[in-house]
Enzyme design. Structure first.
Site, PDB file in Angstrom:
ATOM      1  CG  HIS A 182      72.139  -1.669  58.615  1.00  0.00           C
ATOM      2  ND1 HIS A 182      73.182  -2.217  59.317  1.00  0.00           N
ATOM      3  CD2 HIS A 182      71.876  -2.543  57.619  1.00  0.00           C
ATOM      4  CE1 HIS A 182      73.535  -3.359  58.766  1.00  0.00           C
ATOM      5  NE2 HIS A 182      72.756  -3.581  57.736  1.00  0.00           N
ATOM      6  CG  ASP A 235      74.073  -1.380  62.541  1.00  0.00           C
ATOM      7  OD1 ASP A 235      72.850  -1.142  62.481  1.00  0.00           O
ATOM      8  OD2 ASP A 235      74.694  -1.984  61.641  1.00  0.00           O
ATOM      9  CB  SER A 284      72.229  -6.791  57.392  1.00  0.00           C
ATOM     10  OG  SER A 284      73.211  -6.109  56.680  1.00  0.00           O
TER      11      SER A 284
END
Length: 291
Positions: A74, A121, A213
């Protein structure tokens, strides 16, 4: 790892819009999170991405070898290129610490990445040149494919630059210790826990947050990367709800197929510790959980 009372996980924004003006934002450290020395985390990479529809976004990454960086799928959404910072604890200290800044517009996202479920992911960023290793720039090791355990009960360390409402060029990397929980326990919190996910939670109110992230989750006292920061509680970071990470052992074949080899695993591992099951209400997953 810093939580601001008006900062929450940002859905498909995923990561922070950055400003390089002095910020007036006051940060609140999460539990036992601490500021990190880059010599302890030489595999930690900062990725500042340029998106088509936004200004800049912030993600972390893990250096795998002289050319490749591991990050979350992402973190690539809408990105045209990255400024990649290696060997530094902050943008401001890069030159002083002998860090390196490179620009990359080449990255590979897992073919079945799905932001609606956080499935697969994972992504790889390719540097434009082979880099030289220094005391502050060193690759992490991938875990052995022959490990039979699922790491539940083991202590791990997450690191990164999340989260502030506004990030300045002097904001420093932080880290916190977490403990891996079983996928069965994590599934009581989230409805998207699969074999490709590993979850970890803090002893107090530590968790990963917006801006972390793509960053590394390593076994404590090693540089063995077992997770990629992926998702967390949508109602804020100041919580004891576990964070979700992409399970690296599940994707070793995929990584090898893209980079054509893998780092030799470190042999130092901690003994599995008994974990304690805790009962929680399940948190239905939405893309607001992506960090």
């Amino acid at each position: 790892m810093i939580y601001n009372r008006i900062a929450h996980l940002l859905g498909l924004a995923l990561i922070l819009m950055l400003t390089w003006a002095p910020a007036q934002t006051e940060g609140y450290a999460l539990g036992q999170s601490k500021f990190g020395r880059i010599e302890k985390f030489p595999y930690q990479v900062m990725l500042i991405g340029k998106q088509l529809w936004r200004k800049r976004i912030l993600c972390g990454g893990t250096l795998l070898d002289r050319r490749w960086i591991l990050t979350a799928g992402h973190c690539t959404m809408g990105v045209t290129h990255y400024d990649v910072y290696l060997g530094t604890k902050s943008v401001e200290d890069t030159e002083q610490l002998g860090g390196l800044v490179l620009r990359s517009n080449k990255f590979i996202v897992h073919e079945r990445f799905n932001p609606e479920t956080a499935a697969n992911d994972i992504a790889l960023v390719k540097l434009p040149m082979d880099i030289a290793f220094t005391s502050r720039i060193q690759p992490a090791s991938l875990p052995s494919r022959y490990r039979q355990d699922q790491f539940a009960g083991m202590s791990v360390v997450a690191s990164g630059w999340g989260a502030m409402v506004e990030m300045t060029n002097s904001d420093s990397m932080q880290y916190t210790e977490l403990k891996v929980i079983s996928n069965a326990e994590c599934a009581q919190e989230y409805d998207v826990v699969t074999a490709g996910v590993i979850c970890a939670k803090g002893l107090k109110d530590e968790t990963v947050c917006t801006g972390d992230s793509g960053g590394p989750l390593v076994l404590k006292d090693t540089q063995v990367v077992v997770g990629i920061t992926s998702f967390g509680p949508a109602d804020g970071c100041e919580t004891n709800i576990p964070g979700g990470f992409t399970r690296v052992t599940h994707y070793l074949d995929w990584i090898e197929s893209k980079i054509g080899g893998r780092s030799a695993p470190q042999q130092q591992y901690l003994r599995t510790q008994q974990h304690h099951q805790q009962q929680h209400h399940q948190h239905p997953y939405s893309d607001n959980n992506l960090i």
